[in-house]
Every structure is written in C-alpha cells, then in structure tokens.
Design an enzyme around this catalytic site. Sequence first.
Site, PDB file in Angstrom:
ATOM      1  N   ASP A  20      -7.547 -15.981 -41.655  1.00  0.00           N
ATOM      2  CA  ASP A  20      -6.824 -15.214 -42.669  1.00  0.00           C
ATOM      3  C   ASP A  20      -6.457 -16.133 -43.832  1.00  0.00           C
ATOM      4  O   ASP A  20      -5.703 -17.104 -43.652  1.00  0.00           O
ATOM      5  CB  ASP A  20      -5.540 -14.620 -42.084  1.00  0.00           C
ATOM      6  CG  ASP A  20      -5.807 -13.477 -41.125  1.00  0.00           C
ATOM      7  OD1 ASP A  20      -6.956 -13.012 -41.051  1.00  0.00           O
ATOM      8  OD2 ASP A  20      -4.852 -13.044 -40.441  1.00  0.00           O
ATOM      9  N   LYS A  47      -8.249  -8.763 -35.808  1.00  0.00           N
ATOM     10  CA  LYS A  47      -7.476  -7.841 -34.976  1.00  0.00           C
ATOM     11  C   LYS A  47      -7.632  -8.161 -33.495  1.00  0.00           C
ATOM     12  O   LYS A  47      -6.672  -8.126 -32.726  1.00  0.00           O
ATOM     13  CB  LYS A  47      -7.891  -6.396 -35.257  1.00  0.00           C
ATOM     14  CG  LYS A  47      -7.575  -5.934 -36.672  1.00  0.00           C
ATOM     15  CD  LYS A  47      -7.704  -4.444 -36.820  1.00  0.00           C
ATOM     16  CE  LYS A  47      -6.597  -3.720 -36.096  1.00  0.00           C
ATOM     17  NZ  LYS A  47      -5.259  -3.977 -36.618  1.00  0.00           N
ATOM     18  N   ALA A  49      -8.491 -11.119 -31.988  1.00  0.00           N
ATOM     19  CA  ALA A  49      -7.815 -12.372 -31.651  1.00  0.00           C
ATOM     20  C   ALA A  49      -6.302 -12.216 -31.732  1.00  0.00           C
ATOM     21  O   ALA A  49      -5.564 -12.768 -30.905  1.00  0.00           O
ATOM     22  CB  ALA A  49      -8.286 -13.483 -32.582  1.00  0.00           C
ATOM     23  N   GLU A 146     -13.376  -3.971 -35.654  1.00  0.00           N
ATOM     24  CA  GLU A 146     -13.847  -5.026 -36.555  1.00  0.00           C
ATOM     25  C   GLU A 146     -15.110  -5.709 -36.018  1.00  0.00           C
ATOM     26  O   GLU A 146     -15.530  -6.732 -36.550  1.00  0.00           O
ATOM     27  CB  GLU A 146     -12.740  -6.049 -36.809  1.00  0.00           C
ATOM     28  CG  GLU A 146     -11.642  -5.503 -37.704  1.00  0.00           C
ATOM     29  CD  GLU A 146     -10.606  -6.548 -38.103  1.00  0.00           C
ATOM     30  OE1 GLU A 146      -9.902  -6.318 -39.101  1.00  0.00           O
ATOM     31  OE2 GLU A 146     -10.477  -7.578 -37.408  1.00  0.00           O
ATOM     32  N   ASN A 190      -2.162   4.202 -36.319  1.00  0.00           N
ATOM     33  CA  ASN A 190      -0.998   4.378 -37.183  1.00  0.00           C
ATOM     34  C   ASN A 190      -1.108   5.738 -37.856  1.00  0.00           C
ATOM     35  O   ASN A 190      -2.051   6.508 -37.602  1.00  0.00           O
ATOM     36  CB  ASN A 190      -0.854   3.221 -38.178  1.00  0.00           C
ATOM     37  CG  ASN A 190      -2.017   3.120 -39.155  1.00  0.00           C
ATOM     38  OD1 ASN A 190      -2.729   4.099 -39.436  1.00  0.00           O
ATOM     39  ND2 ASN A 190      -2.232   1.929 -39.688  1.00  0.00           N
ATOM     40  N   THR A 216       1.756   4.645 -34.088  1.00  0.00           N
ATOM     41  CA  THR A 216       2.749   3.697 -34.595  1.00  0.00           C
ATOM     42  C   THR A 216       3.197   4.125 -35.983  1.00  0.00           C
ATOM     43  O   THR A 216       2.404   4.622 -36.782  1.00  0.00           O
ATOM     44  CB  THR A 216       2.181   2.273 -34.628  1.00  0.00           C
ATOM     45  OG1 THR A 216       1.025   2.227 -35.486  1.00  0.00           O
ATOM     46  CG2 THR A 216       1.774   1.823 -33.233  1.00  0.00           C
ATOM     47  N   ASP A 248      -1.041  -5.363 -34.540  1.00  0.00           N
ATOM     48  CA  ASP A 248      -1.749  -6.067 -33.469  1.00  0.00           C
ATOM     49  C   ASP A 248      -0.767  -6.641 -32.454  1.00  0.00           C
ATOM     50  O   ASP A 248      -1.045  -6.655 -31.245  1.00  0.00           O
ATOM     51  CB  ASP A 248      -2.604  -7.191 -34.047  1.00  0.00           C
ATOM     52  CG  ASP A 248      -3.695  -6.672 -34.957  1.00  0.00           C
ATOM     53  OD1 ASP A 248      -4.185  -5.552 -34.721  1.00  0.00           O
ATOM     54  OD2 ASP A 248      -4.047  -7.375 -35.927  1.00  0.00           O
ATOM     55  N   ALA A 278       7.516  -9.600 -35.135  1.00  0.00           N
ATOM     56  CA  ALA A 278       6.402 -10.192 -35.866  1.00  0.00           C
ATOM     57  C   ALA A 278       6.551 -10.087 -37.377  1.00  0.00           C
ATOM     58  O   ALA A 278       6.008 -10.923 -38.110  1.00  0.00           O
ATOM     59  CB  ALA A 278       5.088  -9.541 -35.427  1.00  0.00           C
ATOM     60  N   ARG A 281       8.465 -13.103 -39.745  1.00  0.00           N
ATOM     61  CA  ARG A 281       7.898 -14.381 -40.147  1.00  0.00           C
ATOM     62  C   ARG A 281       6.547 -14.155 -40.812  1.00  0.00           C
ATOM     63  O   ARG A 281       5.896 -13.131 -40.596  1.00  0.00           O
ATOM     64  CB  ARG A 281       7.739 -15.307 -38.929  1.00  0.00           C
ATOM     65  CG  ARG A 281       9.054 -15.726 -38.335  1.00  0.00           C
ATOM     66  CD  ARG A 281       8.902 -16.772 -37.240  1.00  0.00           C
ATOM     67  NE  ARG A 281       8.263 -16.245 -36.055  1.00  0.00           N
ATOM     68  CZ  ARG A 281       8.436 -16.746 -34.835  1.00  0.00           C
ATOM     69  NH1 ARG A 281       9.224 -17.788 -34.652  1.00  0.00           N
ATOM     70  NH2 ARG A 281       7.823 -16.222 -33.797  1.00  0.00           N
TER      71      ARG A 281
END
Length: 294
Positions: A20, A47, A49, A146, A190, A216, A248, A278, A281
Amino acid sequence: MTESPRRVYDVVVAGSVNADLVVRVDRRPGAGETVLGSDLVTHPGGKGANQAVAAARLGGRVAFLGRAGTDGHGDFVRETLRGDGVDIGHLITTPGANGVALITVDPSGDNSIIVSPGANAKVTEQDVAAARPLFADAAVVSLQLEIPLDAVVAAARTADEEGARVVFNLSPAADVPDELIALCDPLVVNEHEAAFLGDTRPAGLLARGARSVVITRGADGAVVADASGVTEVPSPRVDVVDTTGAGDAFTGALCLRLARGDDLPTAARLAARVGAAAVRRAGAQSSFPTLEEL
C-alpha cells in the site's frame, strides 16, 4: 459450529497481497486536478493479506494462498506476513511486479484506492487444486475479489468439499455466480456492495442464496442474519484517523471467532471492536490490534 480436531488452521485465506503506497492529502483531487500531499509511506496490504494478519494478530493459526512478485514490494509483503506468524508456504513467488495499491487519505480518515493487481492477477484454479490439503486443514476459508474470480470460485468449492466454512467478502464489488453466493456462510458486504447486489436488506441477500449474511456499516456497526434471525451489532465510538483496512480487520476477526466456535452475532460483536480499533491508527495491517490491545 465447533472446531474440528483435525483442523490445523483456524483460518486459511486465499486472496491478494499488496504493498500500500499511501499519501495523506488535505482533500482528494478532482478530475484533471493536482494537489500536494504528504511524504509517501509504504504499508503491507491487500485484502487477503490484511484479513490473514488481522486473524493472526488475535492469536489465530493462519495460512495464506496467493502470489507475490519478485520485485522489492514482493520481498516486503512476504517478510511482513511471516513476521505476523502467517504460514506463507503457499504464497507463490511469481516473476514480475507485486500487487500495489495507491491510496490517498483525507483529514477525516476517508480514503480513495486504486489497485494494480500485479502477481495477484495470476492466481489460478490450478493453484487452488494444488493447495487442496491446505483447505482440508482449515476450519474457515476467507475469500475476496482481488484475485481472479475463477480462482475464488474454485477455492470456495474446494473449501466446501473439504468441510471448511466459507466466508466471502464481495469486495471489490463484482458480478459473481449464484454458486459462489450459495457457498457463503456468511456473505460479508458493506452497504455499497449490498446495493450492488440489488438489496441492502439482510433478508434480501439471504434470498439470493447465502447461508448467512453480514452487512458492515462503518461507525454504525453491522447487521447479521442467519437461520436464527437478524441481529444489530453496534460499533464502539472512536476518533477516526484512517479507515484503510478497517473492513478487512472486521472480516479477519469474524473468521477467527467463527473458527473458534462462536455463533455469528457473537463473532460479529468482537469483529466490530477490532474494526473500530483499526481506524484509530494509520495504515491497514499496522493498525490491527492484538487481543491485549482490545
């Protein structure tokens, strides 16, 4: 669902592994516009990993099936997965570029993402067939979109044949065969992905054939539905820094708790806490909590 004693892994993930490349911006550019951003930061991602690391950080026994490139990004993602305790014995080294995601993050923590698949696009049905013993050793198999759809369908079919529970995250949204939907337990989407399927109601998605459903809703938590009914799951209120990878983190935690025998609402409650942690951060995997941090 109770965990079978013969299962070596709580979760096996068949999916993508990316580097990323993240830039923070005051605002995301419009068409034809240039804006200045922060220094470039490289995080491990993808996604697949991400979900593997989320489950491993929570103490799960996790293995990964996919492809990584021979460039520097490939070396980077292999080392980060290994460092988080993920078994990468079926992460195939593939000549050429690794997958990369180009991510911009605005001050509110929202992001825009462009993915260059690289080696992820070369995952095949044959890779899945060669890894059948891995699926036989899994309590839960986690899948996303992906990697090529043919490989995803083959993985779902193989997992079901080997008695593993299939968790399928329809992301990025794409048309998929009814066979794949019918193997999902649950189908995780989602609100945008649910709308893509044509129905944002859990009952409507169950009518599509999924064995169970999780929708979600970001800060509003999630709604889950299975044979026992529909349950609203709240999310803790937190200050948002970066939403990259939060979905994720949720899915990885959900997979682990289902593998450990939780019912779907109970698993989703823990997953909502992990997803909320998550976003506090920056980065994807770098933001995922351990059990102690929860």
